[in-house]
Scaffold this motif. Structure first.
Motif, PDB file in Angstrom:
ATOM      1  N   PRO A  57     -80.696  -4.938 -29.859  1.00 33.50           N
ATOM      2  CA  PRO A  57     -81.997  -4.860 -30.536  1.00 33.50           C
ATOM      3  C   PRO A  57     -82.982  -5.938 -30.099  1.00 33.50           C
ATOM      4  N   HIS A  58     -82.475  -7.021 -29.482  1.00 33.93           N
ATOM      5  CA  HIS A  58     -83.357  -8.107 -29.038  1.00 33.93           C
ATOM      6  C   HIS A  58     -83.387  -8.243 -27.522  1.00 33.93           C
ATOM      7  N   GLY A  59     -82.860  -7.232 -26.827  1.00 34.96           N
ATOM      8  CA  GLY A  59     -82.851  -7.270 -25.377  1.00 34.96           C
ATOM      9  C   GLY A  59     -81.446  -7.249 -24.814  1.00 34.96           C
ATOM     10  N   ALA A  60     -81.320  -7.650 -23.564  1.00 33.67           N
ATOM     11  CA  ALA A  60     -80.039  -7.584 -22.854  1.00 33.67           C
ATOM     12  C   ALA A  60     -79.037  -8.578 -23.428  1.00 33.67           C
ATOM     13  N   ILE A  61     -77.757  -8.158 -23.484  1.00 32.98           N
ATOM     14  CA  ILE A  61     -76.667  -9.000 -23.983  1.00 32.98           C
ATOM     15  C   ILE A  61     -75.587  -9.070 -22.905  1.00 32.98           C
ATOM     16  N   PRO A  62     -75.370 -10.242 -22.303  1.00 31.02           N
ATOM     17  CA  PRO A  62     -74.292 -10.367 -21.318  1.00 31.02           C
ATOM     18  C   PRO A  62     -72.920 -10.354 -22.004  1.00 31.02           C
ATOM     19  N   LEU A  63     -72.001  -9.676 -21.374  1.00 31.51           N
ATOM     20  CA  LEU A  63     -70.614  -9.616 -21.839  1.00 31.51           C
ATOM     21  C   LEU A  63     -69.692  -9.956 -20.676  1.00 31.51           C
ATOM     22  N   ARG A  64     -68.495 -10.421 -21.006  1.00 29.30           N
ATOM     23  CA  ARG A  64     -67.440 -10.525 -19.997  1.00 29.30           C
ATOM     24  C   ARG A  64     -66.226  -9.769 -20.513  1.00 29.30           C
ATOM     25  N   VAL A  65     -65.762  -8.820 -19.731  1.00 28.08           N
ATOM     26  CA  VAL A  65     -64.681  -7.930 -20.132  1.00 28.08           C
ATOM     27  C   VAL A  65     -63.399  -8.354 -19.405  1.00 28.08           C
ATOM     28  N   TYR A  66     -62.328  -8.496 -20.181  1.00 24.13           N
ATOM     29  CA  TYR A  66     -61.017  -8.918 -19.660  1.00 24.13           C
ATOM     30  C   TYR A  66     -60.038  -7.763 -19.844  1.00 24.13           C
ATOM     31  N   ARG A  67     -59.487  -7.283 -18.738  1.00 20.36           N
ATOM     32  CA  ARG A  67     -58.565  -6.153 -18.780  1.00 20.36           C
ATOM     33  C   ARG A  67     -57.174  -6.595 -18.334  1.00 20.36           C
ATOM     34  N   PRO A  68     -56.162  -6.366 -19.154  1.00 18.93           N
ATOM     35  CA  PRO A  68     -54.800  -6.725 -18.764  1.00 18.93           C
ATOM     36  C   PRO A  68     -54.221  -5.678 -17.813  1.00 18.93           C
ATOM     37  N   THR A  69     -53.084  -6.001 -17.242  1.00 20.35           N
ATOM     38  CA  THR A  69     -52.370  -5.023 -16.433  1.00 20.35           C
ATOM     39  C   THR A  69     -51.861  -3.904 -17.330  1.00 20.35           C
ATOM     40  N   GLY A  70     -52.012  -2.681 -16.896  1.00 19.98           N
ATOM     41  CA  GLY A  70     -51.563  -1.551 -17.701  1.00 19.98           C
ATOM     42  C   GLY A  70     -52.577  -1.172 -18.762  1.00 19.98           C
ATOM     43  N   HIS A  71     -52.231  -0.161 -19.538  1.00 18.46           N
ATOM     44  CA  HIS A  71     -53.147   0.314 -20.579  1.00 18.46           C
ATOM     45  C   HIS A  71     -53.112  -0.645 -21.765  1.00 18.46           C
ATOM     46  N   PRO A  72     -54.268  -1.163 -22.211  1.00 22.19           N
ATOM     47  CA  PRO A  72     -54.273  -2.104 -23.331  1.00 22.19           C
ATOM     48  C   PRO A  72     -53.839  -1.439 -24.628  1.00 22.19           C
ATOM     49  N   SER A  73     -53.141  -2.223 -25.455  1.00 23.06           N
ATOM     50  CA  SER A  73     -52.680  -1.708 -26.743  1.00 23.06           C
ATOM     51  C   SER A  73     -53.662  -1.988 -27.860  1.00 23.06           C
ATOM     52  N   SER A  74     -54.652  -2.833 -27.587  1.00 24.33           N
ATOM     53  CA  SER A  74     -55.654  -3.167 -28.596  1.00 24.33           C
ATOM     54  C   SER A  74     -56.909  -3.658 -27.887  1.00 24.33           C
TER      55      SER A  74
ATOM     56  N   LEU B 189     -52.567 -16.220 -32.675  1.00 20.24           N
ATOM     57  CA  LEU B 189     -53.635 -15.220 -32.671  1.00 20.24           C
ATOM     58  C   LEU B 189     -53.226 -13.960 -31.922  1.00 20.24           C
ATOM     59  N   ALA B 190     -52.541 -14.134 -30.794  1.00 26.07           N
ATOM     60  CA  ALA B 190     -52.087 -12.963 -30.032  1.00 26.07           C
ATOM     61  C   ALA B 190     -51.099 -12.134 -30.824  1.00 26.07           C
ATOM     62  N   SER B 191     -50.209 -12.800 -31.552  1.00 24.95           N
ATOM     63  CA  SER B 191     -49.238 -12.068 -32.372  1.00 24.95           C
ATOM     64  C   SER B 191     -49.930 -11.254 -33.458  1.00 24.95           C
ATOM     65  N   ALA B 192     -50.972 -11.844 -34.041  1.00 27.51           N
ATOM     66  CA  ALA B 192     -51.715 -11.124 -35.072  1.00 27.51           C
ATOM     67  C   ALA B 192     -52.433  -9.911 -34.483  1.00 27.51           C
ATOM     68  N   LEU B 193     -52.934 -10.064 -33.252  1.00 30.02           N
ATOM     69  CA  LEU B 193     -53.652  -8.958 -32.604  1.00 30.02           C
ATOM     70  C   LEU B 193     -52.714  -7.818 -32.247  1.00 30.02           C
ATOM     71  N   SER B 194     -51.499  -8.153 -31.844  1.00 27.87           N
ATOM     72  CA  SER B 194     -50.572  -7.124 -31.380  1.00 27.87           C
ATOM     73  C   SER B 194     -49.628  -6.630 -32.483  1.00 27.87           C
ATOM     74  N   ALA B 195     -49.744  -7.202 -33.696  1.00 25.90           N
ATOM     75  CA  ALA B 195     -48.851  -6.798 -34.785  1.00 25.90           C
ATOM     76  C   ALA B 195     -49.081  -5.358 -35.192  1.00 25.90           C
ATOM     77  N   GLU B 196     -47.993  -4.697 -35.609  1.00 33.07           N
ATOM     78  CA  GLU B 196     -48.106  -3.312 -36.076  1.00 33.07           C
ATOM     79  C   GLU B 196     -48.762  -3.276 -37.453  1.00 33.07           C
TER      80      GLU B 196
ATOM     81  N   GLU C 146     -56.333 -15.576 -21.991  1.00 32.08           N
ATOM     82  CA  GLU C 146     -55.008 -15.779 -22.589  1.00 32.08           C
ATOM     83  C   GLU C 146     -54.661 -14.661 -23.573  1.00 32.08           C
ATOM     84  N   LEU C 147     -55.606 -14.294 -24.434  1.00 31.89           N
ATOM     85  CA  LEU C 147     -55.318 -13.254 -25.421  1.00 31.89           C
ATOM     86  C   LEU C 147     -55.157 -11.892 -24.760  1.00 31.89           C
ATOM     87  N   ALA C 148     -55.904 -11.660 -23.682  1.00 33.01           N
ATOM     88  CA  ALA C 148     -55.746 -10.399 -22.957  1.00 33.01           C
ATOM     89  C   ALA C 148     -54.326 -10.254 -22.434  1.00 33.01           C
ATOM     90  N   VAL C 149     -53.771 -11.355 -21.904  1.00 34.95           N
ATOM     91  CA  VAL C 149     -52.412 -11.321 -21.351  1.00 34.95           C
ATOM     92  C   VAL C 149     -51.378 -11.290 -22.467  1.00 34.95           C
TER      93      VAL C 149
END
Length: 272
Positions: A20-37, A265-272, A63-66
């Motif tokens: 809404p206020h213009g361009a927003i730069p992002l950086r995208v981190y992709r792990p090996t394989g299909h991400p689970s979250s 934090l990673a455990s919380a992200l990947s928890a079922e 780190e969290l991506a891996v």
């Protein structure tokens, strides 16, 4: 899209989306394989400092991506100052959240989380509250040493004595907190609840993981947030980084306690 590189087993891609206020730069981190979250991550800096290149953004995201096999997106939101005030940084974050949730849906990623450190944690929580009320709820919240209240609750006397020898740059006395809030909101009265969202209605939020720093003037904000969430039935878990100051995820080389926080934090992200 600007560029793509590979850091260890993580591929990074810089890109720009519209907000809404213009361009927003992002950086995208992709792990090996299909991400689970998927995770949208915001750096700290008192709402007026920081970038996606700082360790608390770039290092943590990689780190969290891996560790969680997650698609992580770091947001280079507009910083407060020079005419930028709340809600502009939050608007940038929420535009990125809408982009990420749409991307995750098309990529068949089921779990979408919001997270951040310090002021970035406040932005993550505020975006989760917007999403809760806008049919774009988060599935997890990952908050590192959050700054979510004003006035900030006082540290206990024993910890204050232990922190007395810390350098001034690692401290957040009341005048510093007041300056951060005034710069972000433009005033220190009638603070909007989504600016420092510890004042908001916190019902119906997702499972939340809060990593705290032991020697941190802002630790009481994270502790109060934990109690507030628990009181309204939000499932919340905390981790204390022993002997660490505020911003311990921004340190290089990475201390052992920061590694433990990342694993939490990673455990919380990947928890079922």
């Amino acid at each position: 899209m600007n560029q793509a590189t590979t850091i260890s087993s993580v591929t990074t891609e810089d890109r720009v989306i519209n907000g809404p206020h213009g361009a927003i730069p992002l950086r995208v981190y992709r792990p090996t394989g299909h991400p689970s979250s998927a995770l949208l991550w915001m750096h700290g800096g008192g709402f007026r400092h920081g970038s996606i290149d700082m360790p608390e953004a770039h290092g943590v995201s990689a780190e969290l991506a891996v560790r969680a096999s997650a698609l992580v997106v770091s947001v280079d939101y507009r910083l407060a100052g020079d005419g930028v005030r709340f809600p502009v940084p939050l608007d940038d974050v929420y535009a990125a959240w809408k982009w990420l949730t749409s991307t995750a849906t098309s990529a068949e990623i089921g779990v979408c989380a919001l997270g951040g450190a310090s002021a970035g944690a406040a932005l993550a929580l505020a975006a989760a509250l917007r999403g809760r009320d806008d049919s774009r709820p988060a599935d997890r919240l990952l908050l590192a040493y959050p700054f979510t209240h004003y006035p900030n609750p006082a540290i206990d006397d024993e910890t204050a004595r232990e922190m007395a020898a810390l350098p001034g740059l690692l401290r957040f006395p009341p005048e510093t907190v007041e300056s951060m809030v005034g710069n972000y909101v433009g005033r220190i009265t009638d603070i909007p609840v989504l600016a420092l969202p510890g004042a908001a209605r916190l019902n119906d939020l997702p499972f939340t993981a809060i990593a705290l720093s032991q020697f941190d003037d802002l630790r009481p904000s994270g502790e109060l947030l934990q109690r507030q969430m628990a009181s309204v039935g939000v499932q919340v878990r905390t981790h204390l980084a022993v002997n660490m100051p505020h911003g311990h995820l921004n340190h290089v080389p990475v201390p052992a306690e920061a590694t433990a926080s990342l694993e939490f934090l990673a455990s919380a992200l990947s928890a079922e």
